[in-house]
Design a protein around this motif. Structure first.
Motif, PDB file in Angstrom:
ATOM      1  N   TRP A 110       0.829  -1.198   0.000  1.00 58.78           N
ATOM      2  CA  TRP A 110       0.000   0.000   0.000  1.00 58.78           C
ATOM      3  C   TRP A 110       0.869   1.257   0.000  1.00 58.78           C
ATOM      4  N   ARG A 111       1.998   1.228   0.696  1.00 52.80           N
ATOM      5  CA  ARG A 111       2.902   2.369   0.732  1.00 52.80           C
ATOM      6  C   ARG A 111       3.468   2.641  -0.654  1.00 52.80           C
ATOM      7  N   ILE A 112       3.828   1.574  -1.374  1.00 47.19           N
ATOM      8  CA  ILE A 112       4.358   1.757  -2.733  1.00 47.19           C
ATOM      9  C   ILE A 112       3.299   2.381  -3.629  1.00 47.19           C
ATOM     10  N   ILE A 113       2.057   1.928  -3.485  1.00 45.70           N
ATOM     11  CA  ILE A 113       0.978   2.480  -4.312  1.00 45.70           C
ATOM     12  C   ILE A 113       0.768   3.956  -4.005  1.00 45.70           C
ATOM     13  N   ARG A 114       0.808   4.316  -2.724  1.00 46.08           N
ATOM     14  CA  ARG A 114       0.626   5.718  -2.347  1.00 46.08           C
ATOM     15  C   ARG A 114       1.761   6.582  -2.887  1.00 46.08           C
ATOM     16  N   ILE A 115       2.994   6.075  -2.801  1.00 50.55           N
ATOM     17  CA  ILE A 115       4.135   6.868  -3.233  1.00 50.55           C
ATOM     18  C   ILE A 115       4.141   7.034  -4.752  1.00 50.55           C
ATOM     19  N   ARG A 116       3.786   5.966  -5.456  1.00 53.34           N
ATOM     20  CA  ARG A 116       3.823   5.994  -6.923  1.00 53.34           C
ATOM     21  C   ARG A 116       2.445   6.263  -7.520  1.00 53.34           C
ATOM     22  N   LYS A 117       1.576   6.888  -6.765  1.00 55.20           N
ATOM     23  CA  LYS A 117       0.212   7.081  -7.257  1.00 55.20           C
ATOM     24  C   LYS A 117       0.168   7.981  -8.486  1.00 55.20           C
TER      25      LYS A 117
ATOM     26  N   VAL B 142      -0.144  -0.031 -11.928  1.00 58.66           N
ATOM     27  CA  VAL B 142       0.366  -0.634 -10.690  1.00 58.66           C
ATOM     28  C   VAL B 142       1.624  -1.442 -10.976  1.00 58.66           C
ATOM     29  N   GLY B 143       1.605  -2.191 -12.089  1.00 58.13           N
ATOM     30  CA  GLY B 143       2.797  -2.972 -12.434  1.00 58.13           C
ATOM     31  C   GLY B 143       4.000  -2.089 -12.695  1.00 58.13           C
TER      32      GLY B 143
ATOM     33  N   GLN C 119       2.858  11.204   1.623  1.00 60.44           N
ATOM     34  CA  GLN C 119       2.836   9.992   0.814  1.00 60.44           C
ATOM     35  C   GLN C 119       3.107   8.755   1.637  1.00 60.44           C
ATOM     36  N   ASP C 120       3.970   8.879   2.606  1.00 58.89           N
ATOM     37  CA  ASP C 120       4.342   7.706   3.403  1.00 58.89           C
ATOM     38  C   ASP C 120       3.901   7.933   4.837  1.00 58.89           C
ATOM     39  N   GLU C 121       2.677   7.515   5.122  1.00 61.15           N
ATOM     40  CA  GLU C 121       2.101   7.802   6.436  1.00 61.15           C
ATOM     41  C   GLU C 121       2.740   6.982   7.553  1.00 61.15           C
ATOM     42  N   SER C 122       3.591   5.998   7.183  1.00 62.98           N
ATOM     43  CA  SER C 122       4.255   5.224   8.231  1.00 62.98           C
ATOM     44  C   SER C 122       5.236   6.079   9.019  1.00 62.98           C
ATOM     45  N   TYR C 123       5.649   7.245   8.472  1.00 58.49           N
ATOM     46  CA  TYR C 123       6.565   8.135   9.174  1.00 58.49           C
ATOM     47  C   TYR C 123       5.838   9.241   9.937  1.00 58.49           C
TER      48      TYR C 123
END
Length: 722
Positions: free
Chosen positions: A20-27, A435-436, A678-682
């Motif tokens: 999900w983080r990759i999708i958010r960053i590369r949205k 996505v790919g 973009q990266d809400e984990s931080y």
């Protein structure tokens, strides 16, 4: 100082949140590719010409024998199941033979040639065009096949589908007729050949019968007639078996009588071989003896009556002996006669069998040829019946193996393009490609992305996480929304030190532009705001930038002191932040390497540590020039700044190895320029603290505030150290 042995990094495992983080960053990439694909799919869908469909349905069955053949049993009934039959017929349906019939029947070469303005099509070109418009779809678990033709003209689509069904039906009928006629011709040729062969063998059989003098009374027989029939042979065998049994029994009886003494024989013989004369003589003998005994009781032996009776007894006794001898002689003669009869009968049977064997051996060539002739005649009759059956089958109407179950009708609405389906597939395909592509780019991106990347690859702790687009805390003040991130970094540095005397800190990075100067300035600022005496030394002699951030001159600084042109008091400048002083880099000399690696530099560091509680050094990229490596070996602690998603991990790892190689004390890593949106984990490393401590709700602030104002997180760490 020996560096500890590196441990093998733990295995990386992606969690759902990592995807999900990759999708958010590369949205942005995903949305761009998705929109481009959707627009293209929609545009192509509306540009494509419409097509109508005409569908005819046929029932395809394997070739079967005709009713007459089934009744005569000549064609063997229904053929065996063929798993590839239907697929084979589908290939024939779209093959040149059937399509050629359709093209010829509808004159498609001229019709389509005029339609597309090219004169007349070649048959091969028309066939390719027709095949591209054709779709064959077998109905599951049946022998039904849907023939669908697509065309811009709905009437043409229906006409082509019906014509193709009719052409295939005619093809199967023609093929059946040709195959039957060809089979009849082959059978007739074979029949003629067999006729000639039979005539030749008949001549040979007649010649052998005359040559071998064979007596053949049965024209249908293929084996010689035996002298004795099976019934006669069976009767003779039964007679011989019964005669042998009677002979053996009679022989045994005769042997028993022969062994008896004469006086015993005359008593036993009547019971075994009844004889009226002997029985009468025996009765007369017994009466005479009784009369003799009775008379001798009354008179003497010399009495005439006694003498007469005695003579009678002797006479009867002699007659009995003669009769017994005659019976025994008769029995012996009968026994010999029976033996001769049995031997004669056996010789007759054996002679007949031997004669039949000899005749069979002698006439073997004849009978072999006659059997061969009989087999050929049987096969000849079968061929004749088969030819006649196939001719009748060809003449009578046959049940077709292809039935047109549904006639194509012109469609009301176009079926191509399927706009909802095409647009939906375009959207799905665009999303998948987006996505790919995002994951592929993420795979190619080997830069530092998460704290887990750092801890796994670098085997080092993360001291702090700095958000993106941070400002200078000197300008923004202690209430800046990003100040808390640096306060967390300050606290972690204080607790990570193994010795309180380690107060000289250099901030390095692997490459340029990773934010080490900003990190050095803001980190020193929060240390000074906590009440500590702090000095910042701009030791990046090649590209100094700190003096610009402090808005001061760079005319006098570190190089002037190391060259002994000025004293410390002259090169150290005050700043707007209390307790925070600044030493600029000064003018770049001809050789900065020798200056930073001099004894004067080491003495200066030791002197500054006595004057200030913490001394921070800003350095150039450690992989660019050797200055940073020299500083790392001279100060107490080295902190490495890594910008989020900027340089590859191997480059940053190489920087850490250089620090350890020159003997620097590597304390940890600071992740810089993190995009919190973009990266809400931080988020909890910076945004949470800003939102928490700057909440406009007084109740929330009061509930969160510590009871002792002095017991803040920063002061706790400071009090524990000092």
């Amino acid at each position: 100082m020996e560096s500890p042995q590196p441990q093998s990094p733990p295995e990386a495992r992606l969690h759902f949140l990592d995807y999900w983080r990759i999708i958010r960053i590369r949205k942005a990439i995903i949305i761009t590719v998705f929109l481009i694909t959707a627009i293209i799919a929609t545009a192509v869908t509306f540009i494509l010409p419409v097509s109508y469909a005409g569908t005819a349905q046929i029932n395809i069955e394997p070739d079967t024998a005709s009713d007459v053949s089934l009744m005569t049993g000549m064609n063997g009934g229904t053929p065996a199941y063929d798993a590839y039959f239907l697929q084979t017929q589908l290939e024939i349906l779209k093959g040149p033979v059937v399509l050629g019939k359709v093209i010829e029947a509808l004159n498609l070469n001229d019709v389509w040639g005029r339609k597309y303005g090219v004169g007349t099509f070649k048959t091969s070109e028309t066939m390719v065009f027709l095949k591209n418009q054709l779709n064959l779809a077998p109905v599951r678990n049946t022998t039904l096949v849907d023939i669908t033709i697509y065309s811009g003209d709905k009437n043409e689509a229906a006409a082509l589908a019906n014509a193709l069904a009719k052409a295939y039906k005619e093809y199967r009928l023609d093929r059946h007729t040709q195959r039957t006629m060809g089979g009849i011709k082959v059978l007739e040729e074979q029949f003629q050949g067999e006729t000639e062969k039979i005539q030749a063998i008949r001549t040979k059989v007649d010649d052998l019968r005359k040559e071998l003098a064979i007596t053949d009374t049965d024209p249908q027989s293929v084996v010689p007639s035996p002298t004795l029939s099976q019934e006669q042979l069976r009767t003779y065998n039964d007679t011989m078996m019964k005669g042998e049994a009677d002979y053996n029994k009679f022989k045994e009886q005769y042997a028993q009588l022969k062994a008896l003494p004469p006086e015993k024989l005359r008593d036993v013989l009547p019971s075994m071989t009844p004889d009226a004369v002997l029985s009468g003589l025996l009765d007369k003998y017994h009466e005479a003896q009784q009369a003799f005994v009775t008379k001798t009781n009354d008179v003497t032996l010399l009495h005439p009556d006694v003498i007469r009776i005695k003579a009678l007894v002797d006479e009867v006794n002699q007659q009995i002996d003669d009769r017994v001898n005659g019976i025994m002689i008769s029995m012996e003669n009968n026994l010999n006669t029976e033996k001769v009869t049995l031997e004669t009968l056996r010789k007759q049977v054996d002679g007949a069998i031997q004669k039949d064997r000899e005749e069979a051996v002698r006439g073997q060539p004849y009978w072999r040829e006659k059997r061969n002739l009989a087999n050929l005649e049987d096969y000849h009759r079968v061929l004749a019946a088969k030819i006649e059956s196939d001719k009748i089958d060809l003449a009578i109407p046959k049940t077709t193996v292809v039935e047109i179950t549904t006639i194509a009708e012109p469609g009301k609405d176009p079926v191509r393009p399927n706009k909802p389906l095409n647009i939906t597939l375009g959207l799905v395909f665009g999303l998948i490609i987006g996505v790919g592509l995002a994951f592929f780019i993420e795979y190619l991106d080997t830069s530092v992305k998460t704290i887990d990347d750092v801890e796994r690859a670098f085997q080092a702790p993360v001291l702090g996480v700095i958000p993106q687009n941070v400002g200078i805390l000197i300008d923004e003040g202690p209430e800046s929304r990003y100040a808390e991130a640096y306060r967390v970094l300050r606290t972690n540095i204080l607790f990570a030190r193994k010795d309180e005397q380690l107060t000289a800190i250099v901030v390095v990075s692997a490459g340029a532009g990773e934010g080490k100067s900003t990190t050095t300035l803001n980190l020193a600022t929060v240390f000074a705001q906590a009440g500590m005496r702090v000095l910042i030394v701009d030791s990046d002699l090649r590209r100094p930038t700190l003096h610009k951030l402090f808005h001061v001159t760079n005319d006098v600084g570190l190089t002037n002191y190391l060259l002994k042109q000025n004293t410390l008091e002259e090169v150290i400048q005050t700043t707007a932040v209390p307790m925070l002083n600044f030493m600029a880099s000064g003018k770049l000399p001809s050789s900065s390497m020798s200056i930073l690696n001099s004894m004067q530099m080491k003495q200066m560091i030791a002197g500054l540590k006595e004057r200030y509680e913490f001394v921070f050094f800003d350095s150039p990229p450690i992989l660019g020039v050797s200055d940073a490596s020299v500083l790392a070996s001279e100060v107490d602690i080295v902190v490495q700044v890594i910008q989020y998603r900027r340089y590859p991990q191997p480059m940053n790892l190489r920087a850490k190895q250089v620090i350890e190689k020159v003997g620097g004390t590597f304390l940890g890593i600071v992740l810089n320029n993190i995009n919190m949106s973009q990266d809400e984990s931080y988020y909890y490393y910076s945004g949470y603290y800003h939102d928490y401590y700057n909440s406009p709700d007084p109740n929330e602030q009061e509930a969160a505030a510590p009871k002792n104002p002095d017991d803040t997180d920063d002061n706790v760490g400071i009090k524990q150290k000092y």
